[in-house]
Design a protein around this motif. Structure first.
Motif, mmCIF file in Angstrom:
data_model
loop_
_atom_site.group_PDB
_atom_site.id
_atom_site.type_symbol
_atom_site.label_atom_id
_atom_site.label_comp_id
_atom_site.label_asym_id
_atom_site.label_seq_id
_atom_site.Cartn_x
_atom_site.Cartn_y
_atom_site.Cartn_z
ATOM 1 N N VAL A 1 74.384 -0.220 95.466
ATOM 2 C CA VAL A 1 74.310 -0.401 94.017
ATOM 3 C C VAL A 1 73.656 -1.739 93.665
ATOM 4 O O VAL A 1 72.806 -1.810 92.767
ATOM 5 C CB VAL A 1 75.714 -0.303 93.393
ATOM 6 N N HIS A 2 74.044 -2.799 94.378
ATOM 7 C CA HIS A 2 73.453 -4.111 94.092
ATOM 8 C C HIS A 2 71.937 -4.050 94.216
ATOM 9 O O HIS A 2 71.202 -4.590 93.376
ATOM 10 C CB HIS A 2 74.028 -5.155 95.046
ATOM 11 N N GLY A 3 71.447 -3.395 95.269
ATOM 12 C CA GLY A 3 70.010 -3.293 95.462
ATOM 13 C C GLY A 3 69.327 -2.525 94.341
ATOM 14 O O GLY A 3 68.247 -2.911 93.877
ATOM 15 N N VAL A 4 69.949 -1.416 93.905
ATOM 16 C CA VAL A 4 69.394 -0.659 92.791
ATOM 17 C C VAL A 4 69.314 -1.528 91.544
ATOM 18 O O VAL A 4 68.309 -1.539 90.824
ATOM 19 C CB VAL A 4 70.220 0.610 92.522
ATOM 20 N N VAL B 1 75.439 5.416 94.958
ATOM 21 C CA VAL B 1 74.043 5.852 94.969
ATOM 22 C C VAL B 1 73.963 7.307 95.438
ATOM 23 O O VAL B 1 73.243 8.130 94.865
ATOM 24 C CB VAL B 1 73.194 4.928 95.871
ATOM 25 N N ARG B 2 74.721 7.635 96.482
ATOM 26 C CA ARG B 2 74.780 9.028 96.943
ATOM 27 C C ARG B 2 75.343 9.930 95.850
ATOM 28 O O ARG B 2 74.822 11.030 95.598
ATOM 29 C CB ARG B 2 75.640 9.134 98.199
ATOM 30 N N TRP B 3 76.427 9.481 95.193
ATOM 31 C CA TRP B 3 77.016 10.288 94.123
ATOM 32 C C TRP B 3 76.012 10.540 93.007
ATOM 33 O O TRP B 3 75.958 11.626 92.438
ATOM 34 C CB TRP B 3 78.262 9.593 93.569
ATOM 35 N N CYS C 1 70.133 -8.604 100.600
ATOM 36 C CA CYS C 1 69.450 -8.105 99.403
ATOM 37 C C CYS C 1 69.377 -9.214 98.355
ATOM 38 O O CYS C 1 70.385 -9.902 98.125
ATOM 39 C CB CYS C 1 70.225 -6.910 98.861
ATOM 40 N N PRO C 2 68.231 -9.440 97.706
ATOM 41 C CA PRO C 2 66.970 -8.667 97.740
ATOM 42 C C PRO C 2 65.900 -9.264 98.671
ATOM 43 O O PRO C 2 64.775 -8.769 98.687
ATOM 44 C CB PRO C 2 66.498 -8.759 96.289
ATOM 45 N N ARG C 3 66.239 -10.315 99.432
ATOM 46 C CA ARG C 3 65.216 -10.955 100.269
ATOM 47 C C ARG C 3 64.642 -9.993 101.306
ATOM 48 O O ARG C 3 63.447 -10.010 101.586
ATOM 49 C CB ARG C 3 65.802 -12.190 100.971
ATOM 50 N N LEU D 1 54.238 -0.733 112.252
ATOM 51 C CA LEU D 1 55.462 -0.252 112.895
ATOM 52 C C LEU D 1 56.570 -0.244 111.854
ATOM 53 O O LEU D 1 56.430 -0.853 110.796
ATOM 54 C CB LEU D 1 55.848 -1.127 114.098
ATOM 55 N N PRO D 2 57.683 0.448 112.121
ATOM 56 C CA PRO D 2 58.762 0.487 111.143
ATOM 57 C C PRO D 2 59.456 -0.863 110.983
ATOM 58 O O PRO D 2 59.776 -1.539 111.968
ATOM 59 C CB PRO D 2 59.726 1.528 111.719
ATOM 60 N N LEU D 3 59.699 -1.242 109.745
ATOM 61 C CA LEU D 3 60.436 -2.449 109.380
ATOM 62 C C LEU D 3 61.667 -1.983 108.621
ATOM 63 O O LEU D 3 61.547 -1.412 107.532
ATOM 64 C CB LEU D 3 59.574 -3.356 108.499
ATOM 65 N N ILE D 4 62.851 -2.204 109.194
ATOM 66 C CA ILE D 4 64.068 -1.583 108.676
ATOM 67 C C ILE D 4 65.032 -2.654 108.181
ATOM 68 O O ILE D 4 65.607 -3.419 108.970
ATOM 69 C CB ILE D 4 64.756 -0.742 109.769
ATOM 70 N N ALA D 5 65.217 -2.737 106.863
ATOM 71 C CA ALA D 5 66.159 -3.685 106.266
ATOM 72 C C ALA D 5 67.567 -3.096 106.343
ATOM 73 O O ALA D 5 67.800 -1.991 105.845
ATOM 74 C CB ALA D 5 65.772 -3.970 104.817
ATOM 75 N N VAL D 6 68.488 -3.834 106.971
ATOM 76 C CA VAL D 6 69.803 -3.262 107.288
ATOM 77 C C VAL D 6 70.970 -4.066 106.717
ATOM 78 O O VAL D 6 72.110 -3.931 107.153
ATOM 79 C CB VAL D 6 69.966 -3.085 108.812
ATOM 80 N N GLY D 7 70.717 -4.914 105.731
ATOM 81 C CA GLY D 7 71.803 -5.588 105.029
ATOM 82 C C GLY D 7 72.636 -6.494 105.909
ATOM 83 O O GLY D 7 72.116 -7.329 106.650
ATOM 84 N N ALA D 8 73.960 -6.324 105.827
ATOM 85 C CA ALA D 8 74.894 -7.190 106.551
ATOM 86 C C ALA D 8 75.109 -6.754 107.995
ATOM 87 O O ALA D 8 76.021 -7.247 108.666
ATOM 88 C CB ALA D 8 76.235 -7.224 105.824
ATOM 89 N N ALA D 9 74.278 -5.849 108.492
ATOM 90 C CA ALA D 9 74.481 -5.313 109.835
ATOM 91 C C ALA D 9 74.489 -6.393 110.902
ATOM 92 O O ALA D 9 75.243 -6.304 111.876
ATOM 93 C CB ALA D 9 73.389 -4.278 110.156
#
Length: 224
Positions: free
Chosen positions: A42-45, A71-73, A170-172, A186-194
């Motif tokens: 939600v924060h990212g949205v 977001v899924r809901w 997020c949002p950096r 190549l894929p660049l995957i933002a994964v938050g607090a992972a």
């Protein structure tokens, strides 16, 4: 066929599950194509809903996964997406790390601190013994110049990495994958607090709180 993005407060989100998300990332790795990916809660949205420039960036990202339960809901309620689960950034990282280990794809880690990256690398090697870690690069904690961005992109290319995990928060991290997509094929995957979770520095919310969209409350209690 790929489902078209669905818009929530002007921000395009892909109605995907883990299998679909991982499939698109794998296809990009195998074809050597650029792919900007983020898992948006939600924060990212809201960063996109409230800021035109950020909304433009988010809407240029190739794959925006529904990380937050709300977001899924929203996708299910507004568009009938019938998603049974969200695509949680930390779990997406583990699923792609497992696939990378099985296929021998080297990964590169961008973000957080040097100390966290050491702990994260150790944790990933412990969990996925065959996972090649091509390199790491801690956050600069300041906006980087064009010269710094070019140097980092060159470092990643020379490392032989086949995909990059980005843990800048997020949002950096969304700004990073948007900016670097044109520099790296190549894929660049933002994964938050992972990074902090998998390095053992932060506890994840209990599964029940995650299912009911209350992870924010747990995080607030842990990190007021």
């Amino acid at each position: 066929m790929r489902a078209e993005k669905k818009y929530i407060l002007g921000v395009g989100v892909d109605p995907v599950d883990y299998d679909a998300a991982c499939g698109r990332i794998e296809a990009a790795v195998e074809s050597g194509q650029p792919l900007a990916v983020t898992a948006l809660a939600v924060h990212g949205v809201m960063t996109g809903a409230l800021n035109r420039e950020q909304r433009h960036r988010l809407n240029q990202i190739d794959l925006v996964c529904p990380d937050g339960q709300p977001v899924r809901w929203a996708l299910n309620g507004l568009y009938g997406a019938a998603l049974r689960d969200r695509v949680y950034g930390p779990q997406l990282m583990l699923k792609m790390a497992a696939r990378a280990a099985a296929r021998g794809w080297p990964v590169f880690l961008v973000g957080s601190t040097s100390a966290t990256l050491v702990r994260l690398s150790d944790a990933l090697r412990h969990r996925f013994s065959a996972l090649p870690i091509a390199g790491v690069h801690p956050s600069c904690f300041h906006p980087i110049s064009e010269a710094e961005a070019d140097a980092l992109a060159d470092e990643i290319r020379r490392s032989g990495a086949r995909l990059v995990f980005v843990g800048l928060g997020c949002p950096r991290q969304e700004r990073w994958v948007y900016a670097f997509r044109s520099r790296l094929a190549l894929p660049l995957i933002a994964v938050g607090a992972a990074f902090a979770f998998h390095a053992g520095e932060l506890d994840q919310a209990p599964p029940a709180m995650q299912r009911w969209g209350l992870e924010w409350l747990y995080r607030l209690a842990k990190e007021p």
